[in-house]
Design a protein around this motif. Structure first.
Motif, PDB file in Angstrom:
ATOM      1  N   SER A 178      36.140  60.918  38.992  1.00  0.00           N
ATOM      2  CA  SER A 178      35.604  59.928  38.067  1.00  0.00           C
ATOM      3  C   SER A 178      36.508  58.701  37.986  1.00  0.00           C
ATOM      4  N   GLU A 179      37.613  58.770  38.675  1.00  0.00           N
ATOM      5  CA  GLU A 179      38.541  57.643  38.651  1.00  0.00           C
ATOM      6  C   GLU A 179      38.103  56.558  39.627  1.00  0.00           C
ATOM      7  N   ASP A 180      38.494  55.356  39.322  1.00  0.00           N
ATOM      8  CA  ASP A 180      38.102  54.182  40.099  1.00  0.00           C
ATOM      9  C   ASP A 180      38.992  54.048  41.330  1.00  0.00           C
ATOM     10  N   PHE A 230      29.268  53.607  39.745  1.00  0.00           N
ATOM     11  CA  PHE A 230      30.018  52.931  38.695  1.00  0.00           C
ATOM     12  C   PHE A 230      29.190  51.753  38.211  1.00  0.00           C
ATOM     13  N   THR A 284      33.527  43.362  30.700  1.00  0.00           N
ATOM     14  CA  THR A 284      34.093  44.703  30.559  1.00  0.00           C
ATOM     15  C   THR A 284      34.647  45.183  31.896  1.00  0.00           C
ATOM     16  N   GLU A 285      35.410  46.253  31.839  1.00  0.00           N
ATOM     17  CA  GLU A 285      35.935  46.832  33.067  1.00  0.00           C
ATOM     18  C   GLU A 285      34.888  47.747  33.696  1.00  0.00           C
ATOM     19  N   ARG A 286      35.022  47.933  34.976  1.00  0.00           N
ATOM     20  CA  ARG A 286      34.108  48.826  35.679  1.00  0.00           C
ATOM     21  C   ARG A 286      34.291  50.248  35.149  1.00  0.00           C
ATOM     22  N   GLU A 287      33.184  50.939  34.915  1.00  0.00           N
ATOM     23  CA  GLU A 287      33.266  52.282  34.368  1.00  0.00           C
ATOM     24  C   GLU A 287      32.510  53.278  35.224  1.00  0.00           C
ATOM     25  N   GLN A 308      29.463  47.871  35.797  1.00  0.00           N
ATOM     26  CA  GLN A 308      30.298  46.885  35.123  1.00  0.00           C
ATOM     27  C   GLN A 308      29.417  45.889  34.394  1.00  0.00           C
ATOM     28  N   ALA A 313      29.328  60.807  33.319  1.00  0.00           N
ATOM     29  CA  ALA A 313      29.933  60.254  32.116  1.00  0.00           C
ATOM     30  C   ALA A 313      29.119  60.713  30.914  1.00  0.00           C
TER      31      ALA A 313
END
Length: 120
Positions: free
Chosen positions: A103-105, A36, A42-45, A38, A60
């Motif tokens: 892929s979810e945090d 991931f 911004t939010e962590r992606e 960040q 991604a």
């Protein structure tokens, strides 16, 4: 499991960089590994994930075709090879572990981040 990410640095646009994520503890191959990132403000992606066996990988859209995730279970290490880097890849990169690739945090274990900066 404890994770240690490394390999970040300052590169120019178009350059390559390879991140490593070393895990301590047993049964590394039981865990899926995710990367991931960040960027400031911004939010962590999600970036990429690989299954425990290494047979399944998912990226991604923003990095597909440029980044490659891999792992060496004998070395308890996962990698993120980043090619054709862009300034928008600048971020703190984190590796994480969980039992099922996603892929979810929602990973169970997280390493400390490693800074990647891409200059234009």
């Amino acid at each position: 499991v404890q994770l240690q990410a490394s390999g970040g640095g300052l590169v120019q646009a178009g350059d390559s960089l390879k991140l490593s994520c070393v895990a301590s503890g047993r049964a590394f191959s039981r865990y899926a590994i995710g990367w991931f990132r960040q960027a400031p403000g911004t939010e962590r992606e999600f970036v990429a994930t690989i299954s425990g066996s290494g047979g399944s990988k998912y990226y991604a859209d923003s990095v597909k075709g440029r980044f490659t995730i891999s792992r060496d279970n004998a070395k308890n290490t996962a990698y993120l090879q980043m090619n054709s880097m862009k300034p928008e890849d600048t971020a703190v990169y984190y590796c994480a572990a969980t039992f099922v690739s996603t892929s979810e945090d929602k990973y169970d274990y997280w390493g400390q981040g490693t800074q990647v900066t891409v200059s234009s």
